[in-house]
Design an enzyme around this catalytic site. Structure first.
Site, PDB file in Angstrom:
ATOM      1  N   GLU A 185      -0.471   2.028  -5.199  1.00  0.00           N
ATOM      2  CA  GLU A 185      -0.334   3.464  -4.950  1.00  0.00           C
ATOM      3  C   GLU A 185      -1.435   4.266  -5.634  1.00  0.00           C
ATOM      4  OE1 GLU A 185       1.559   5.583  -8.023  1.00  0.00           O
ATOM      5  OE2 GLU A 185      -0.034   4.153  -8.351  1.00  0.00           O
ATOM      6  N   TRP A 186      -2.533   3.573  -5.997  1.00  0.00           N
ATOM      7  CA  TRP A 186      -3.808   4.195  -6.390  1.00  0.00           C
ATOM      8  C   TRP A 186      -3.744   5.001  -7.689  1.00  0.00           C
ATOM      9  CZ3 TRP A 186      -2.655   6.966  -1.343  1.00  0.00           C
ATOM     10  CH2 TRP A 186      -2.608   6.056  -0.293  1.00  0.00           C
ATOM     11  N   GLY A 187      -2.719   4.740  -8.504  1.00  0.00           N
ATOM     12  CA  GLY A 187      -2.598   5.472  -9.757  1.00  0.00           C
ATOM     13  C   GLY A 187      -2.007   6.847  -9.616  1.00  0.00           C
ATOM     14  N   ASP A 210      -9.499   3.306  -3.796  1.00  0.00           N
ATOM     15  CA  ASP A 210     -10.310   2.136  -3.470  1.00  0.00           C
ATOM     16  C   ASP A 210     -11.668   2.215  -4.165  1.00  0.00           C
ATOM     17  OD1 ASP A 210      -8.202   1.592  -1.822  1.00  0.00           O
ATOM     18  OD2 ASP A 210      -9.361   1.553   0.032  1.00  0.00           O
ATOM     19  N   ASP A 212       0.830  -1.204   0.000  1.00  0.00           N
ATOM     20  CA  ASP A 212       0.000   0.000   0.000  1.00  0.00           C
ATOM     21  C   ASP A 212       0.868   1.259   0.000  1.00  0.00           C
ATOM     22  OD1 ASP A 212      -2.541   1.166  -0.131  1.00  0.00           O
ATOM     23  OD2 ASP A 212      -3.322  -0.085   1.496  1.00  0.00           O
TER      24      ASP A 212
END
Length: 643
Positions: free
Chosen positions: A202-204, A224, A163
């Site tokens: 890393e969520w883009g 998320d 994460d």
């Protein structure tokens, strides 16, 4: 520079005997996207051995394991941040009697694989965003990369999700950090002999589709899909689906990850669950169920285990679906190239509030107009053999998922005529800008996959994996989706430092016409309208940059007078601006007049809301010059050629 010979393929008028003997049409199967179950969506931080044992047992007894769900992934909450004096992770024996090796051993005893969780920074997400347990400090792996990865490997885990909460707060650079973790994983494997699948999360935020391929096995492309405590919605799944479409990055066992599934969570209907599965399947996404398996309904189980839908997702060619048509706003057609000849999956997605008739045209998919067999993946029924295309009614806010078996359109093969194992092919010609199917013929006589990089023009470089072919003289193909400019392109292969290289013999290039578009080339600069670094974020200001044929430089000029990039972002006059200096940005397409443009014979492009011209600011011609609206003056910085 390698020489090449361009050859028409089997569907052309050139006899088959003209093809070099080494050019192969036998496809190598690549590692499919991960399938399994992950703990976060249903349990948040409240996990222990009993929870994991229950979910593992149900994964098997429900038939999900038999359908392909093989990973049991522990998410945040398994560790409270304590370390031993030597820096190794200290495990809470009350939560995990016997330790984490016992957890992995239990999962393995059921014929499954085990996954675990950490953070790239000093603190994990549970420290910053506590849910069902108090915030626990020091739950990240920063400063212990190789040590923690060796620990996970020795415990027997097969997969790790890394994460970014700590990394973000600390201001770490995503690309540098995650590549360092990948290097640490290789070093740990050299010690333990056990390698972990790396899930970068890393969520883009760091645009991983530009650099993560071949370093991570999968990488998150957005935030998320659902936050703890929220009720799932269709809008959530559509948002993450849209943000996860980066077709050039996904190939040969490396995958864009739009996040865990919400299928079966409270709040979704059966139709919404099917839509969710269909979206993830057409995009070839990892399928990590997030519902409570022990309490799921039979309907949910049947949706999660539909074998025809799973087969689309797990297709051994390993490619992502792309949007190939949107004749009417929010009636979208997506096509995915499947293994075999003339095989496609199709998603007809109706994002409107009313049922609508929708059509998929074979030509948009890269097939000929000849008759093709159509099958509904959800119902398992044949829809007949039809020429040209297929039309059906799609319910409101729903989709129809199909498989199609037709005839491949023609393409061109470029043969390496040098001794270079990683050659450069020049003069790779495209009749129009767009996404192309590129089949790479190669040999790998080793026992493990070999790697090489591929680069088209000045676009980002991507690592390609080449599975073993059995011998150095046995040739197979792997496939990538590449974005080519109209006209001649250069496709370069290069060795990966420290890695054995495959012997690359040829590339075959075939169009997917539904993706075709145009580049907007400035008269003054001879540079293309460009979205910096393949950024997909709303409000990103457009600029000019050296033309490369990239997806971020290819626009579809729709019948609605939009200029659409990435398939879902419109060139937009910021905040409905009508004054000189208004920024020209990208934004989700809305149908507003500030997103409509008129091209003129003098080369100018005017915004329909303001009548102002698309303008390279201050008449500059350098890379990075931002685009604005300005009163039309007839100057060269306001003139564009659509090619």
């Amino acid at each position: 520079m390698a020489g090449l010979t361009a050859l028409a393929d089997r569907e052309s008028s050139v006899p088959l005997s003209a093809e070099p003997a080494a050019v192969s049409t036998t496809q190598a199967a690549v590692t499919p996207p991960s399938m399994g179950w992950a703990s976060w969506n249903s349990f948040a931080s409240s996990i222990d051995f009993d929870v994991i044992k229950q979910q593992t047992d149900t994964l098997v007894s429900s038939g999900m394991a038999a359908a392909g769900y093989r990973y049991v992934n522990l998410d945040d909450g398994w560790w409270q941040g304590d370390r031993n004096s030597d820096g190794t992770i200290a495990v809470d024996a009350d939560l995990w009697p016997g330790g984490m090796k016992a957890v992995a051993d239990y999962i393995h005893s059921k014929g499954l694989k085990a996954g675990i969780y950490t953070d790239a920074g000093k603190q994990g997400c549970g420290y910053y965003y506590p849910t069902t347990r108090p915030a626990a400090p020091n739950t990240g792996m920063e400063g212990h990369y190789q040590q923690d990865l060796e620990t996970f490997q020795r415990w027997g885990f097969d997969y790790v999700k890394i994460d970014w909460c700590g990394g973000r707060v600390e201001g770490l650079d995503p690309e540098t950090t995650y590549k360092a973790i990948a290097t640490a994983n290789e070093a740990a494997t050299a010690v333990t002999g056990h390698k972990l699948v790396l899930s970068f999360c890393e969520w883009g935020s760091g645009l991983p589709w530009n650099w993560a391929t071949g370093h991570g096995d999968l990488w998150r492309t957005s935030t998320d899909v659902i936050l703890w405590g929220q009720t799932p919605t269709t809008a959530m799944m559509l948002t993450n689906f849209d943000r996860g479409l980066h077709p050039a990055a996904q190939h040969t066992g490396y995958y864009n990850d739009p996040d865990m599934l919400m299928v079966g969570m409270s709040g979704l209907t059966a139709a919404q669950n099917r839509l969710h599965m269909g979206l993830w399947a057409i995009s070839g996404a990892p399928l990590l169920a997030g519902n409570n398996l022990a309490t799921m309904s039979t309907t949910t189980r049947d949706i999660l285990t539909n074998r025809e839908v799973i087969a689309i997702d797990q297709d051994p060619r390993g490619l992502q679906g792309v949007k190939v048509a949107e004749d009417t706003r929010n009636l979208q057609v997506y096509g995915k190239v499947l293994a075999g000849t003339g095989k496609r999956a199709v998603l007809l997605l109706n994002r409107t509030g009313s049922a609508a008739s929708m059509t998929v045209r074979w030509a948009d998919l890269g097939l000929t107009p000849a008759a093709a067999s159509v099958r509904n993946a959800w119902t398992g029924t044949n829809a007949g053999s039809l020429s040209t295309g297929y039309t059906t009614t799609v319910p409101a806010n729903d989709a129809v998922l199909l498989t199609v078996s037709g005839t491949e359109a023609s393409g061109a093969t470029y043969e390496n005529t040098t001794t270079a194992t990683t050659p450069t092919f020049t003069g790779v010609t495209a009749a129009s800008a767009g996404t192309k199917l590129v089949d790479i013929t190669y040999a790998n006589g080793g026992s493990t996959p070999r790697k090489a990089t591929i680069q088209v023009g000045g676009q980002y470089t991507s690592v390609v994996a080449f599975p073993p072919t059995g011998s150095a003289s046995t040739y197979r193909t792997v496939s990538v989706l590449a974005h080519l400019a109209k006209g001649a392109n250069t496709v370069r292969f290069a060795a990966v430092s420290g890695a054995a290289t495959p012997d690359i013999d040829a590339v075959r290039v075939q169009g997917i016409p539904g993706t075709d578009g145009t580049a907007l080339v400035g008269t003054a600069s001879n540079r293309c309208v460009d979205i910096d670094k393949n950024t997909i974020t709303n409000a990103t200001q457009a600029q000019i940059w050296d033309c490369s044929g990239g997806r971020n430089q290819t626009f579809t000029h729709t019948a609605r007078n939009e200029l659409v990039v990435y398939g879902n972002k419109c060139l937009d006059a910021d905040n409905n601006g009508t004054t000189n200096g208004t920024k020209v940005i990208i934004w989700d397409c809305t149908g507003g007049n500030n997103q409509k443009w008129t091209t003129h014979t003098d080369g100018t492009i005017t915004n329909n809301l303001s009548g102002l011209c698309l303008d390279a600011s201050e008449a500059a011609t350098a890379n990075g010059t931002k685009l604005i609206l300005w009163a039309c003056s007839g100057q060269a910085n306001q003139k564009w050629t659509l090619t």
